[in-house]
Design a protein around this motif. Sequence first.
Motif, mmCIF file in Angstrom:
data_model
loop_
_atom_site.group_PDB
_atom_site.id
_atom_site.type_symbol
_atom_site.label_atom_id
_atom_site.label_comp_id
_atom_site.label_asym_id
_atom_site.label_seq_id
_atom_site.Cartn_x
_atom_site.Cartn_y
_atom_site.Cartn_z
ATOM 1 N N ARG A 172 90.898 67.102 -94.797
ATOM 2 C CA ARG A 172 92.300 67.494 -95.001
ATOM 3 C C ARG A 172 93.260 66.563 -94.276
ATOM 4 N N VAL A 173 92.745 65.888 -93.246
ATOM 5 C CA VAL A 173 93.541 64.950 -92.450
ATOM 6 C C VAL A 173 92.788 63.626 -92.384
ATOM 7 N N PRO A 174 93.462 62.522 -92.121
ATOM 8 C CA PRO A 174 92.756 61.244 -92.011
ATOM 9 C C PRO A 174 91.722 61.284 -90.887
ATOM 10 N N VAL A 175 90.533 60.786 -91.172
ATOM 11 C CA VAL A 175 89.469 60.715 -90.175
ATOM 12 C C VAL A 175 88.923 59.293 -90.121
ATOM 13 N N LYS A 176 88.524 58.903 -88.912
ATOM 14 C CA LYS A 176 87.861 57.609 -88.734
ATOM 15 C C LYS A 176 86.378 57.824 -89.005
ATOM 16 N N VAL A 177 85.807 56.967 -89.842
ATOM 17 C CA VAL A 177 84.404 57.083 -90.223
ATOM 18 C C VAL A 177 83.642 55.887 -89.661
ATOM 19 N N THR A 178 82.587 56.194 -88.907
ATOM 20 C CA THR A 178 81.754 55.170 -88.292
ATOM 21 C C THR A 178 80.311 55.409 -88.700
ATOM 22 N N ALA A 179 79.613 54.346 -89.057
ATOM 23 C CA ALA A 179 78.184 54.445 -89.374
ATOM 24 C C ALA A 179 77.428 53.524 -88.438
ATOM 25 N N ASN A 180 76.528 54.108 -87.657
ATOM 26 C CA ASN A 180 75.688 53.333 -86.745
ATOM 27 C C ASN A 180 76.523 52.478 -85.795
ATOM 28 N N GLY A 181 77.681 53.010 -85.359
ATOM 29 C CA GLY A 181 78.532 52.300 -84.419
ATOM 30 C C GLY A 181 79.523 51.333 -85.039
ATOM 31 N N LYS A 182 79.496 51.162 -86.354
ATOM 32 C CA LYS A 182 80.411 50.245 -87.037
ATOM 33 C C LYS A 182 81.468 51.053 -87.801
ATOM 34 N N HIS A 226 68.069 55.313 -92.992
ATOM 35 C CA HIS A 226 68.619 56.283 -92.045
ATOM 36 C C HIS A 226 69.898 55.745 -91.400
ATOM 37 N N HIS A 227 70.900 56.619 -91.299
ATOM 38 C CA HIS A 227 72.177 56.274 -90.682
ATOM 39 C C HIS A 227 72.680 57.456 -89.865
ATOM 40 N N THR A 228 73.502 57.158 -88.868
ATOM 41 C CA THR A 228 74.221 58.200 -88.138
ATOM 42 C C THR A 228 75.697 57.995 -88.417
ATOM 43 N N LEU A 229 76.284 58.976 -89.079
ATOM 44 C CA LEU A 229 77.692 58.925 -89.457
ATOM 45 C C LEU A 229 78.499 59.719 -88.434
ATOM 46 N N THR A 230 79.580 59.134 -87.934
ATOM 47 C CA THR A 230 80.454 59.814 -86.985
ATOM 48 C C THR A 230 81.842 59.934 -87.605
ATOM 49 N N ILE A 231 82.394 61.150 -87.548
ATOM 50 C CA ILE A 231 83.701 61.457 -88.121
ATOM 51 C C ILE A 231 84.606 61.889 -86.973
ATOM 52 N N GLU A 232 85.814 61.284 -86.881
ATOM 53 C CA GLU A 232 86.699 61.593 -85.753
ATOM 54 C C GLU A 232 88.176 61.615 -86.135
ATOM 55 N N ASN A 233 88.876 62.553 -85.538
ATOM 56 C CA ASN A 233 90.333 62.584 -85.499
ATOM 57 C C ASN A 233 90.686 63.400 -84.259
ATOM 58 N N ALA A 234 90.965 62.717 -83.149
ATOM 59 C CA ALA A 234 91.209 63.377 -81.861
ATOM 60 C C ALA A 234 92.395 64.329 -81.919
ATOM 61 N N GLY A 281 91.240 67.528 -83.318
ATOM 62 C CA GLY A 281 90.029 68.093 -82.721
ATOM 63 C C GLY A 281 88.776 67.924 -83.557
ATOM 64 N N ILE A 282 88.743 66.887 -84.367
ATOM 65 C CA ILE A 282 87.560 66.631 -85.207
ATOM 66 C C ILE A 282 86.732 65.539 -84.554
ATOM 67 N N SER A 283 85.484 65.852 -84.290
ATOM 68 C CA SER A 283 84.564 64.857 -83.740
ATOM 69 C C SER A 283 83.144 65.372 -83.898
ATOM 70 N N PHE A 284 82.395 64.769 -84.806
ATOM 71 C CA PHE A 284 81.001 65.151 -84.969
ATOM 72 C C PHE A 284 80.217 63.987 -85.557
ATOM 73 N N SER A 285 78.926 64.021 -85.314
ATOM 74 C CA SER A 285 78.004 63.028 -85.883
ATOM 75 C C SER A 285 77.017 63.747 -86.770
ATOM 76 N N GLU A 286 76.604 63.056 -87.807
ATOM 77 C CA GLU A 286 75.682 63.642 -88.765
ATOM 78 C C GLU A 286 74.648 62.609 -89.179
ATOM 79 N N PRO A 287 73.361 62.902 -88.987
ATOM 80 C CA PRO A 287 72.338 61.982 -89.460
ATOM 81 C C PRO A 287 72.194 62.122 -90.972
ATOM 82 N N LEU A 288 71.914 61.016 -91.639
ATOM 83 C CA LEU A 288 71.659 61.096 -93.072
ATOM 84 C C LEU A 288 70.690 60.008 -93.489
#
Length: 70
Positions: free
Chosen positions: A12-22, A38-46, A49-56
Amino acid sequence: RGPVGWVLVRSRVPVKVTANGKVLGTSVEARYRLPVGHHTLTIENARHGISFSEPLDLAVGQTVLVSANR
């Protein structure tokens, strides 16, 4: 350069998307191309209050939906 899959991120709001630190980008909805495997995706918008990682694990041609609307 090898087989790929896709990650579709929706929020619903802009989030920064990071995969494996990039950093892949910042958006409310975007589709990112990643190598198969395998990747670890990190989604953030401080601010929101959005900050989580998800393996895929991506298969060839697969699209995985990740929702930041939690």
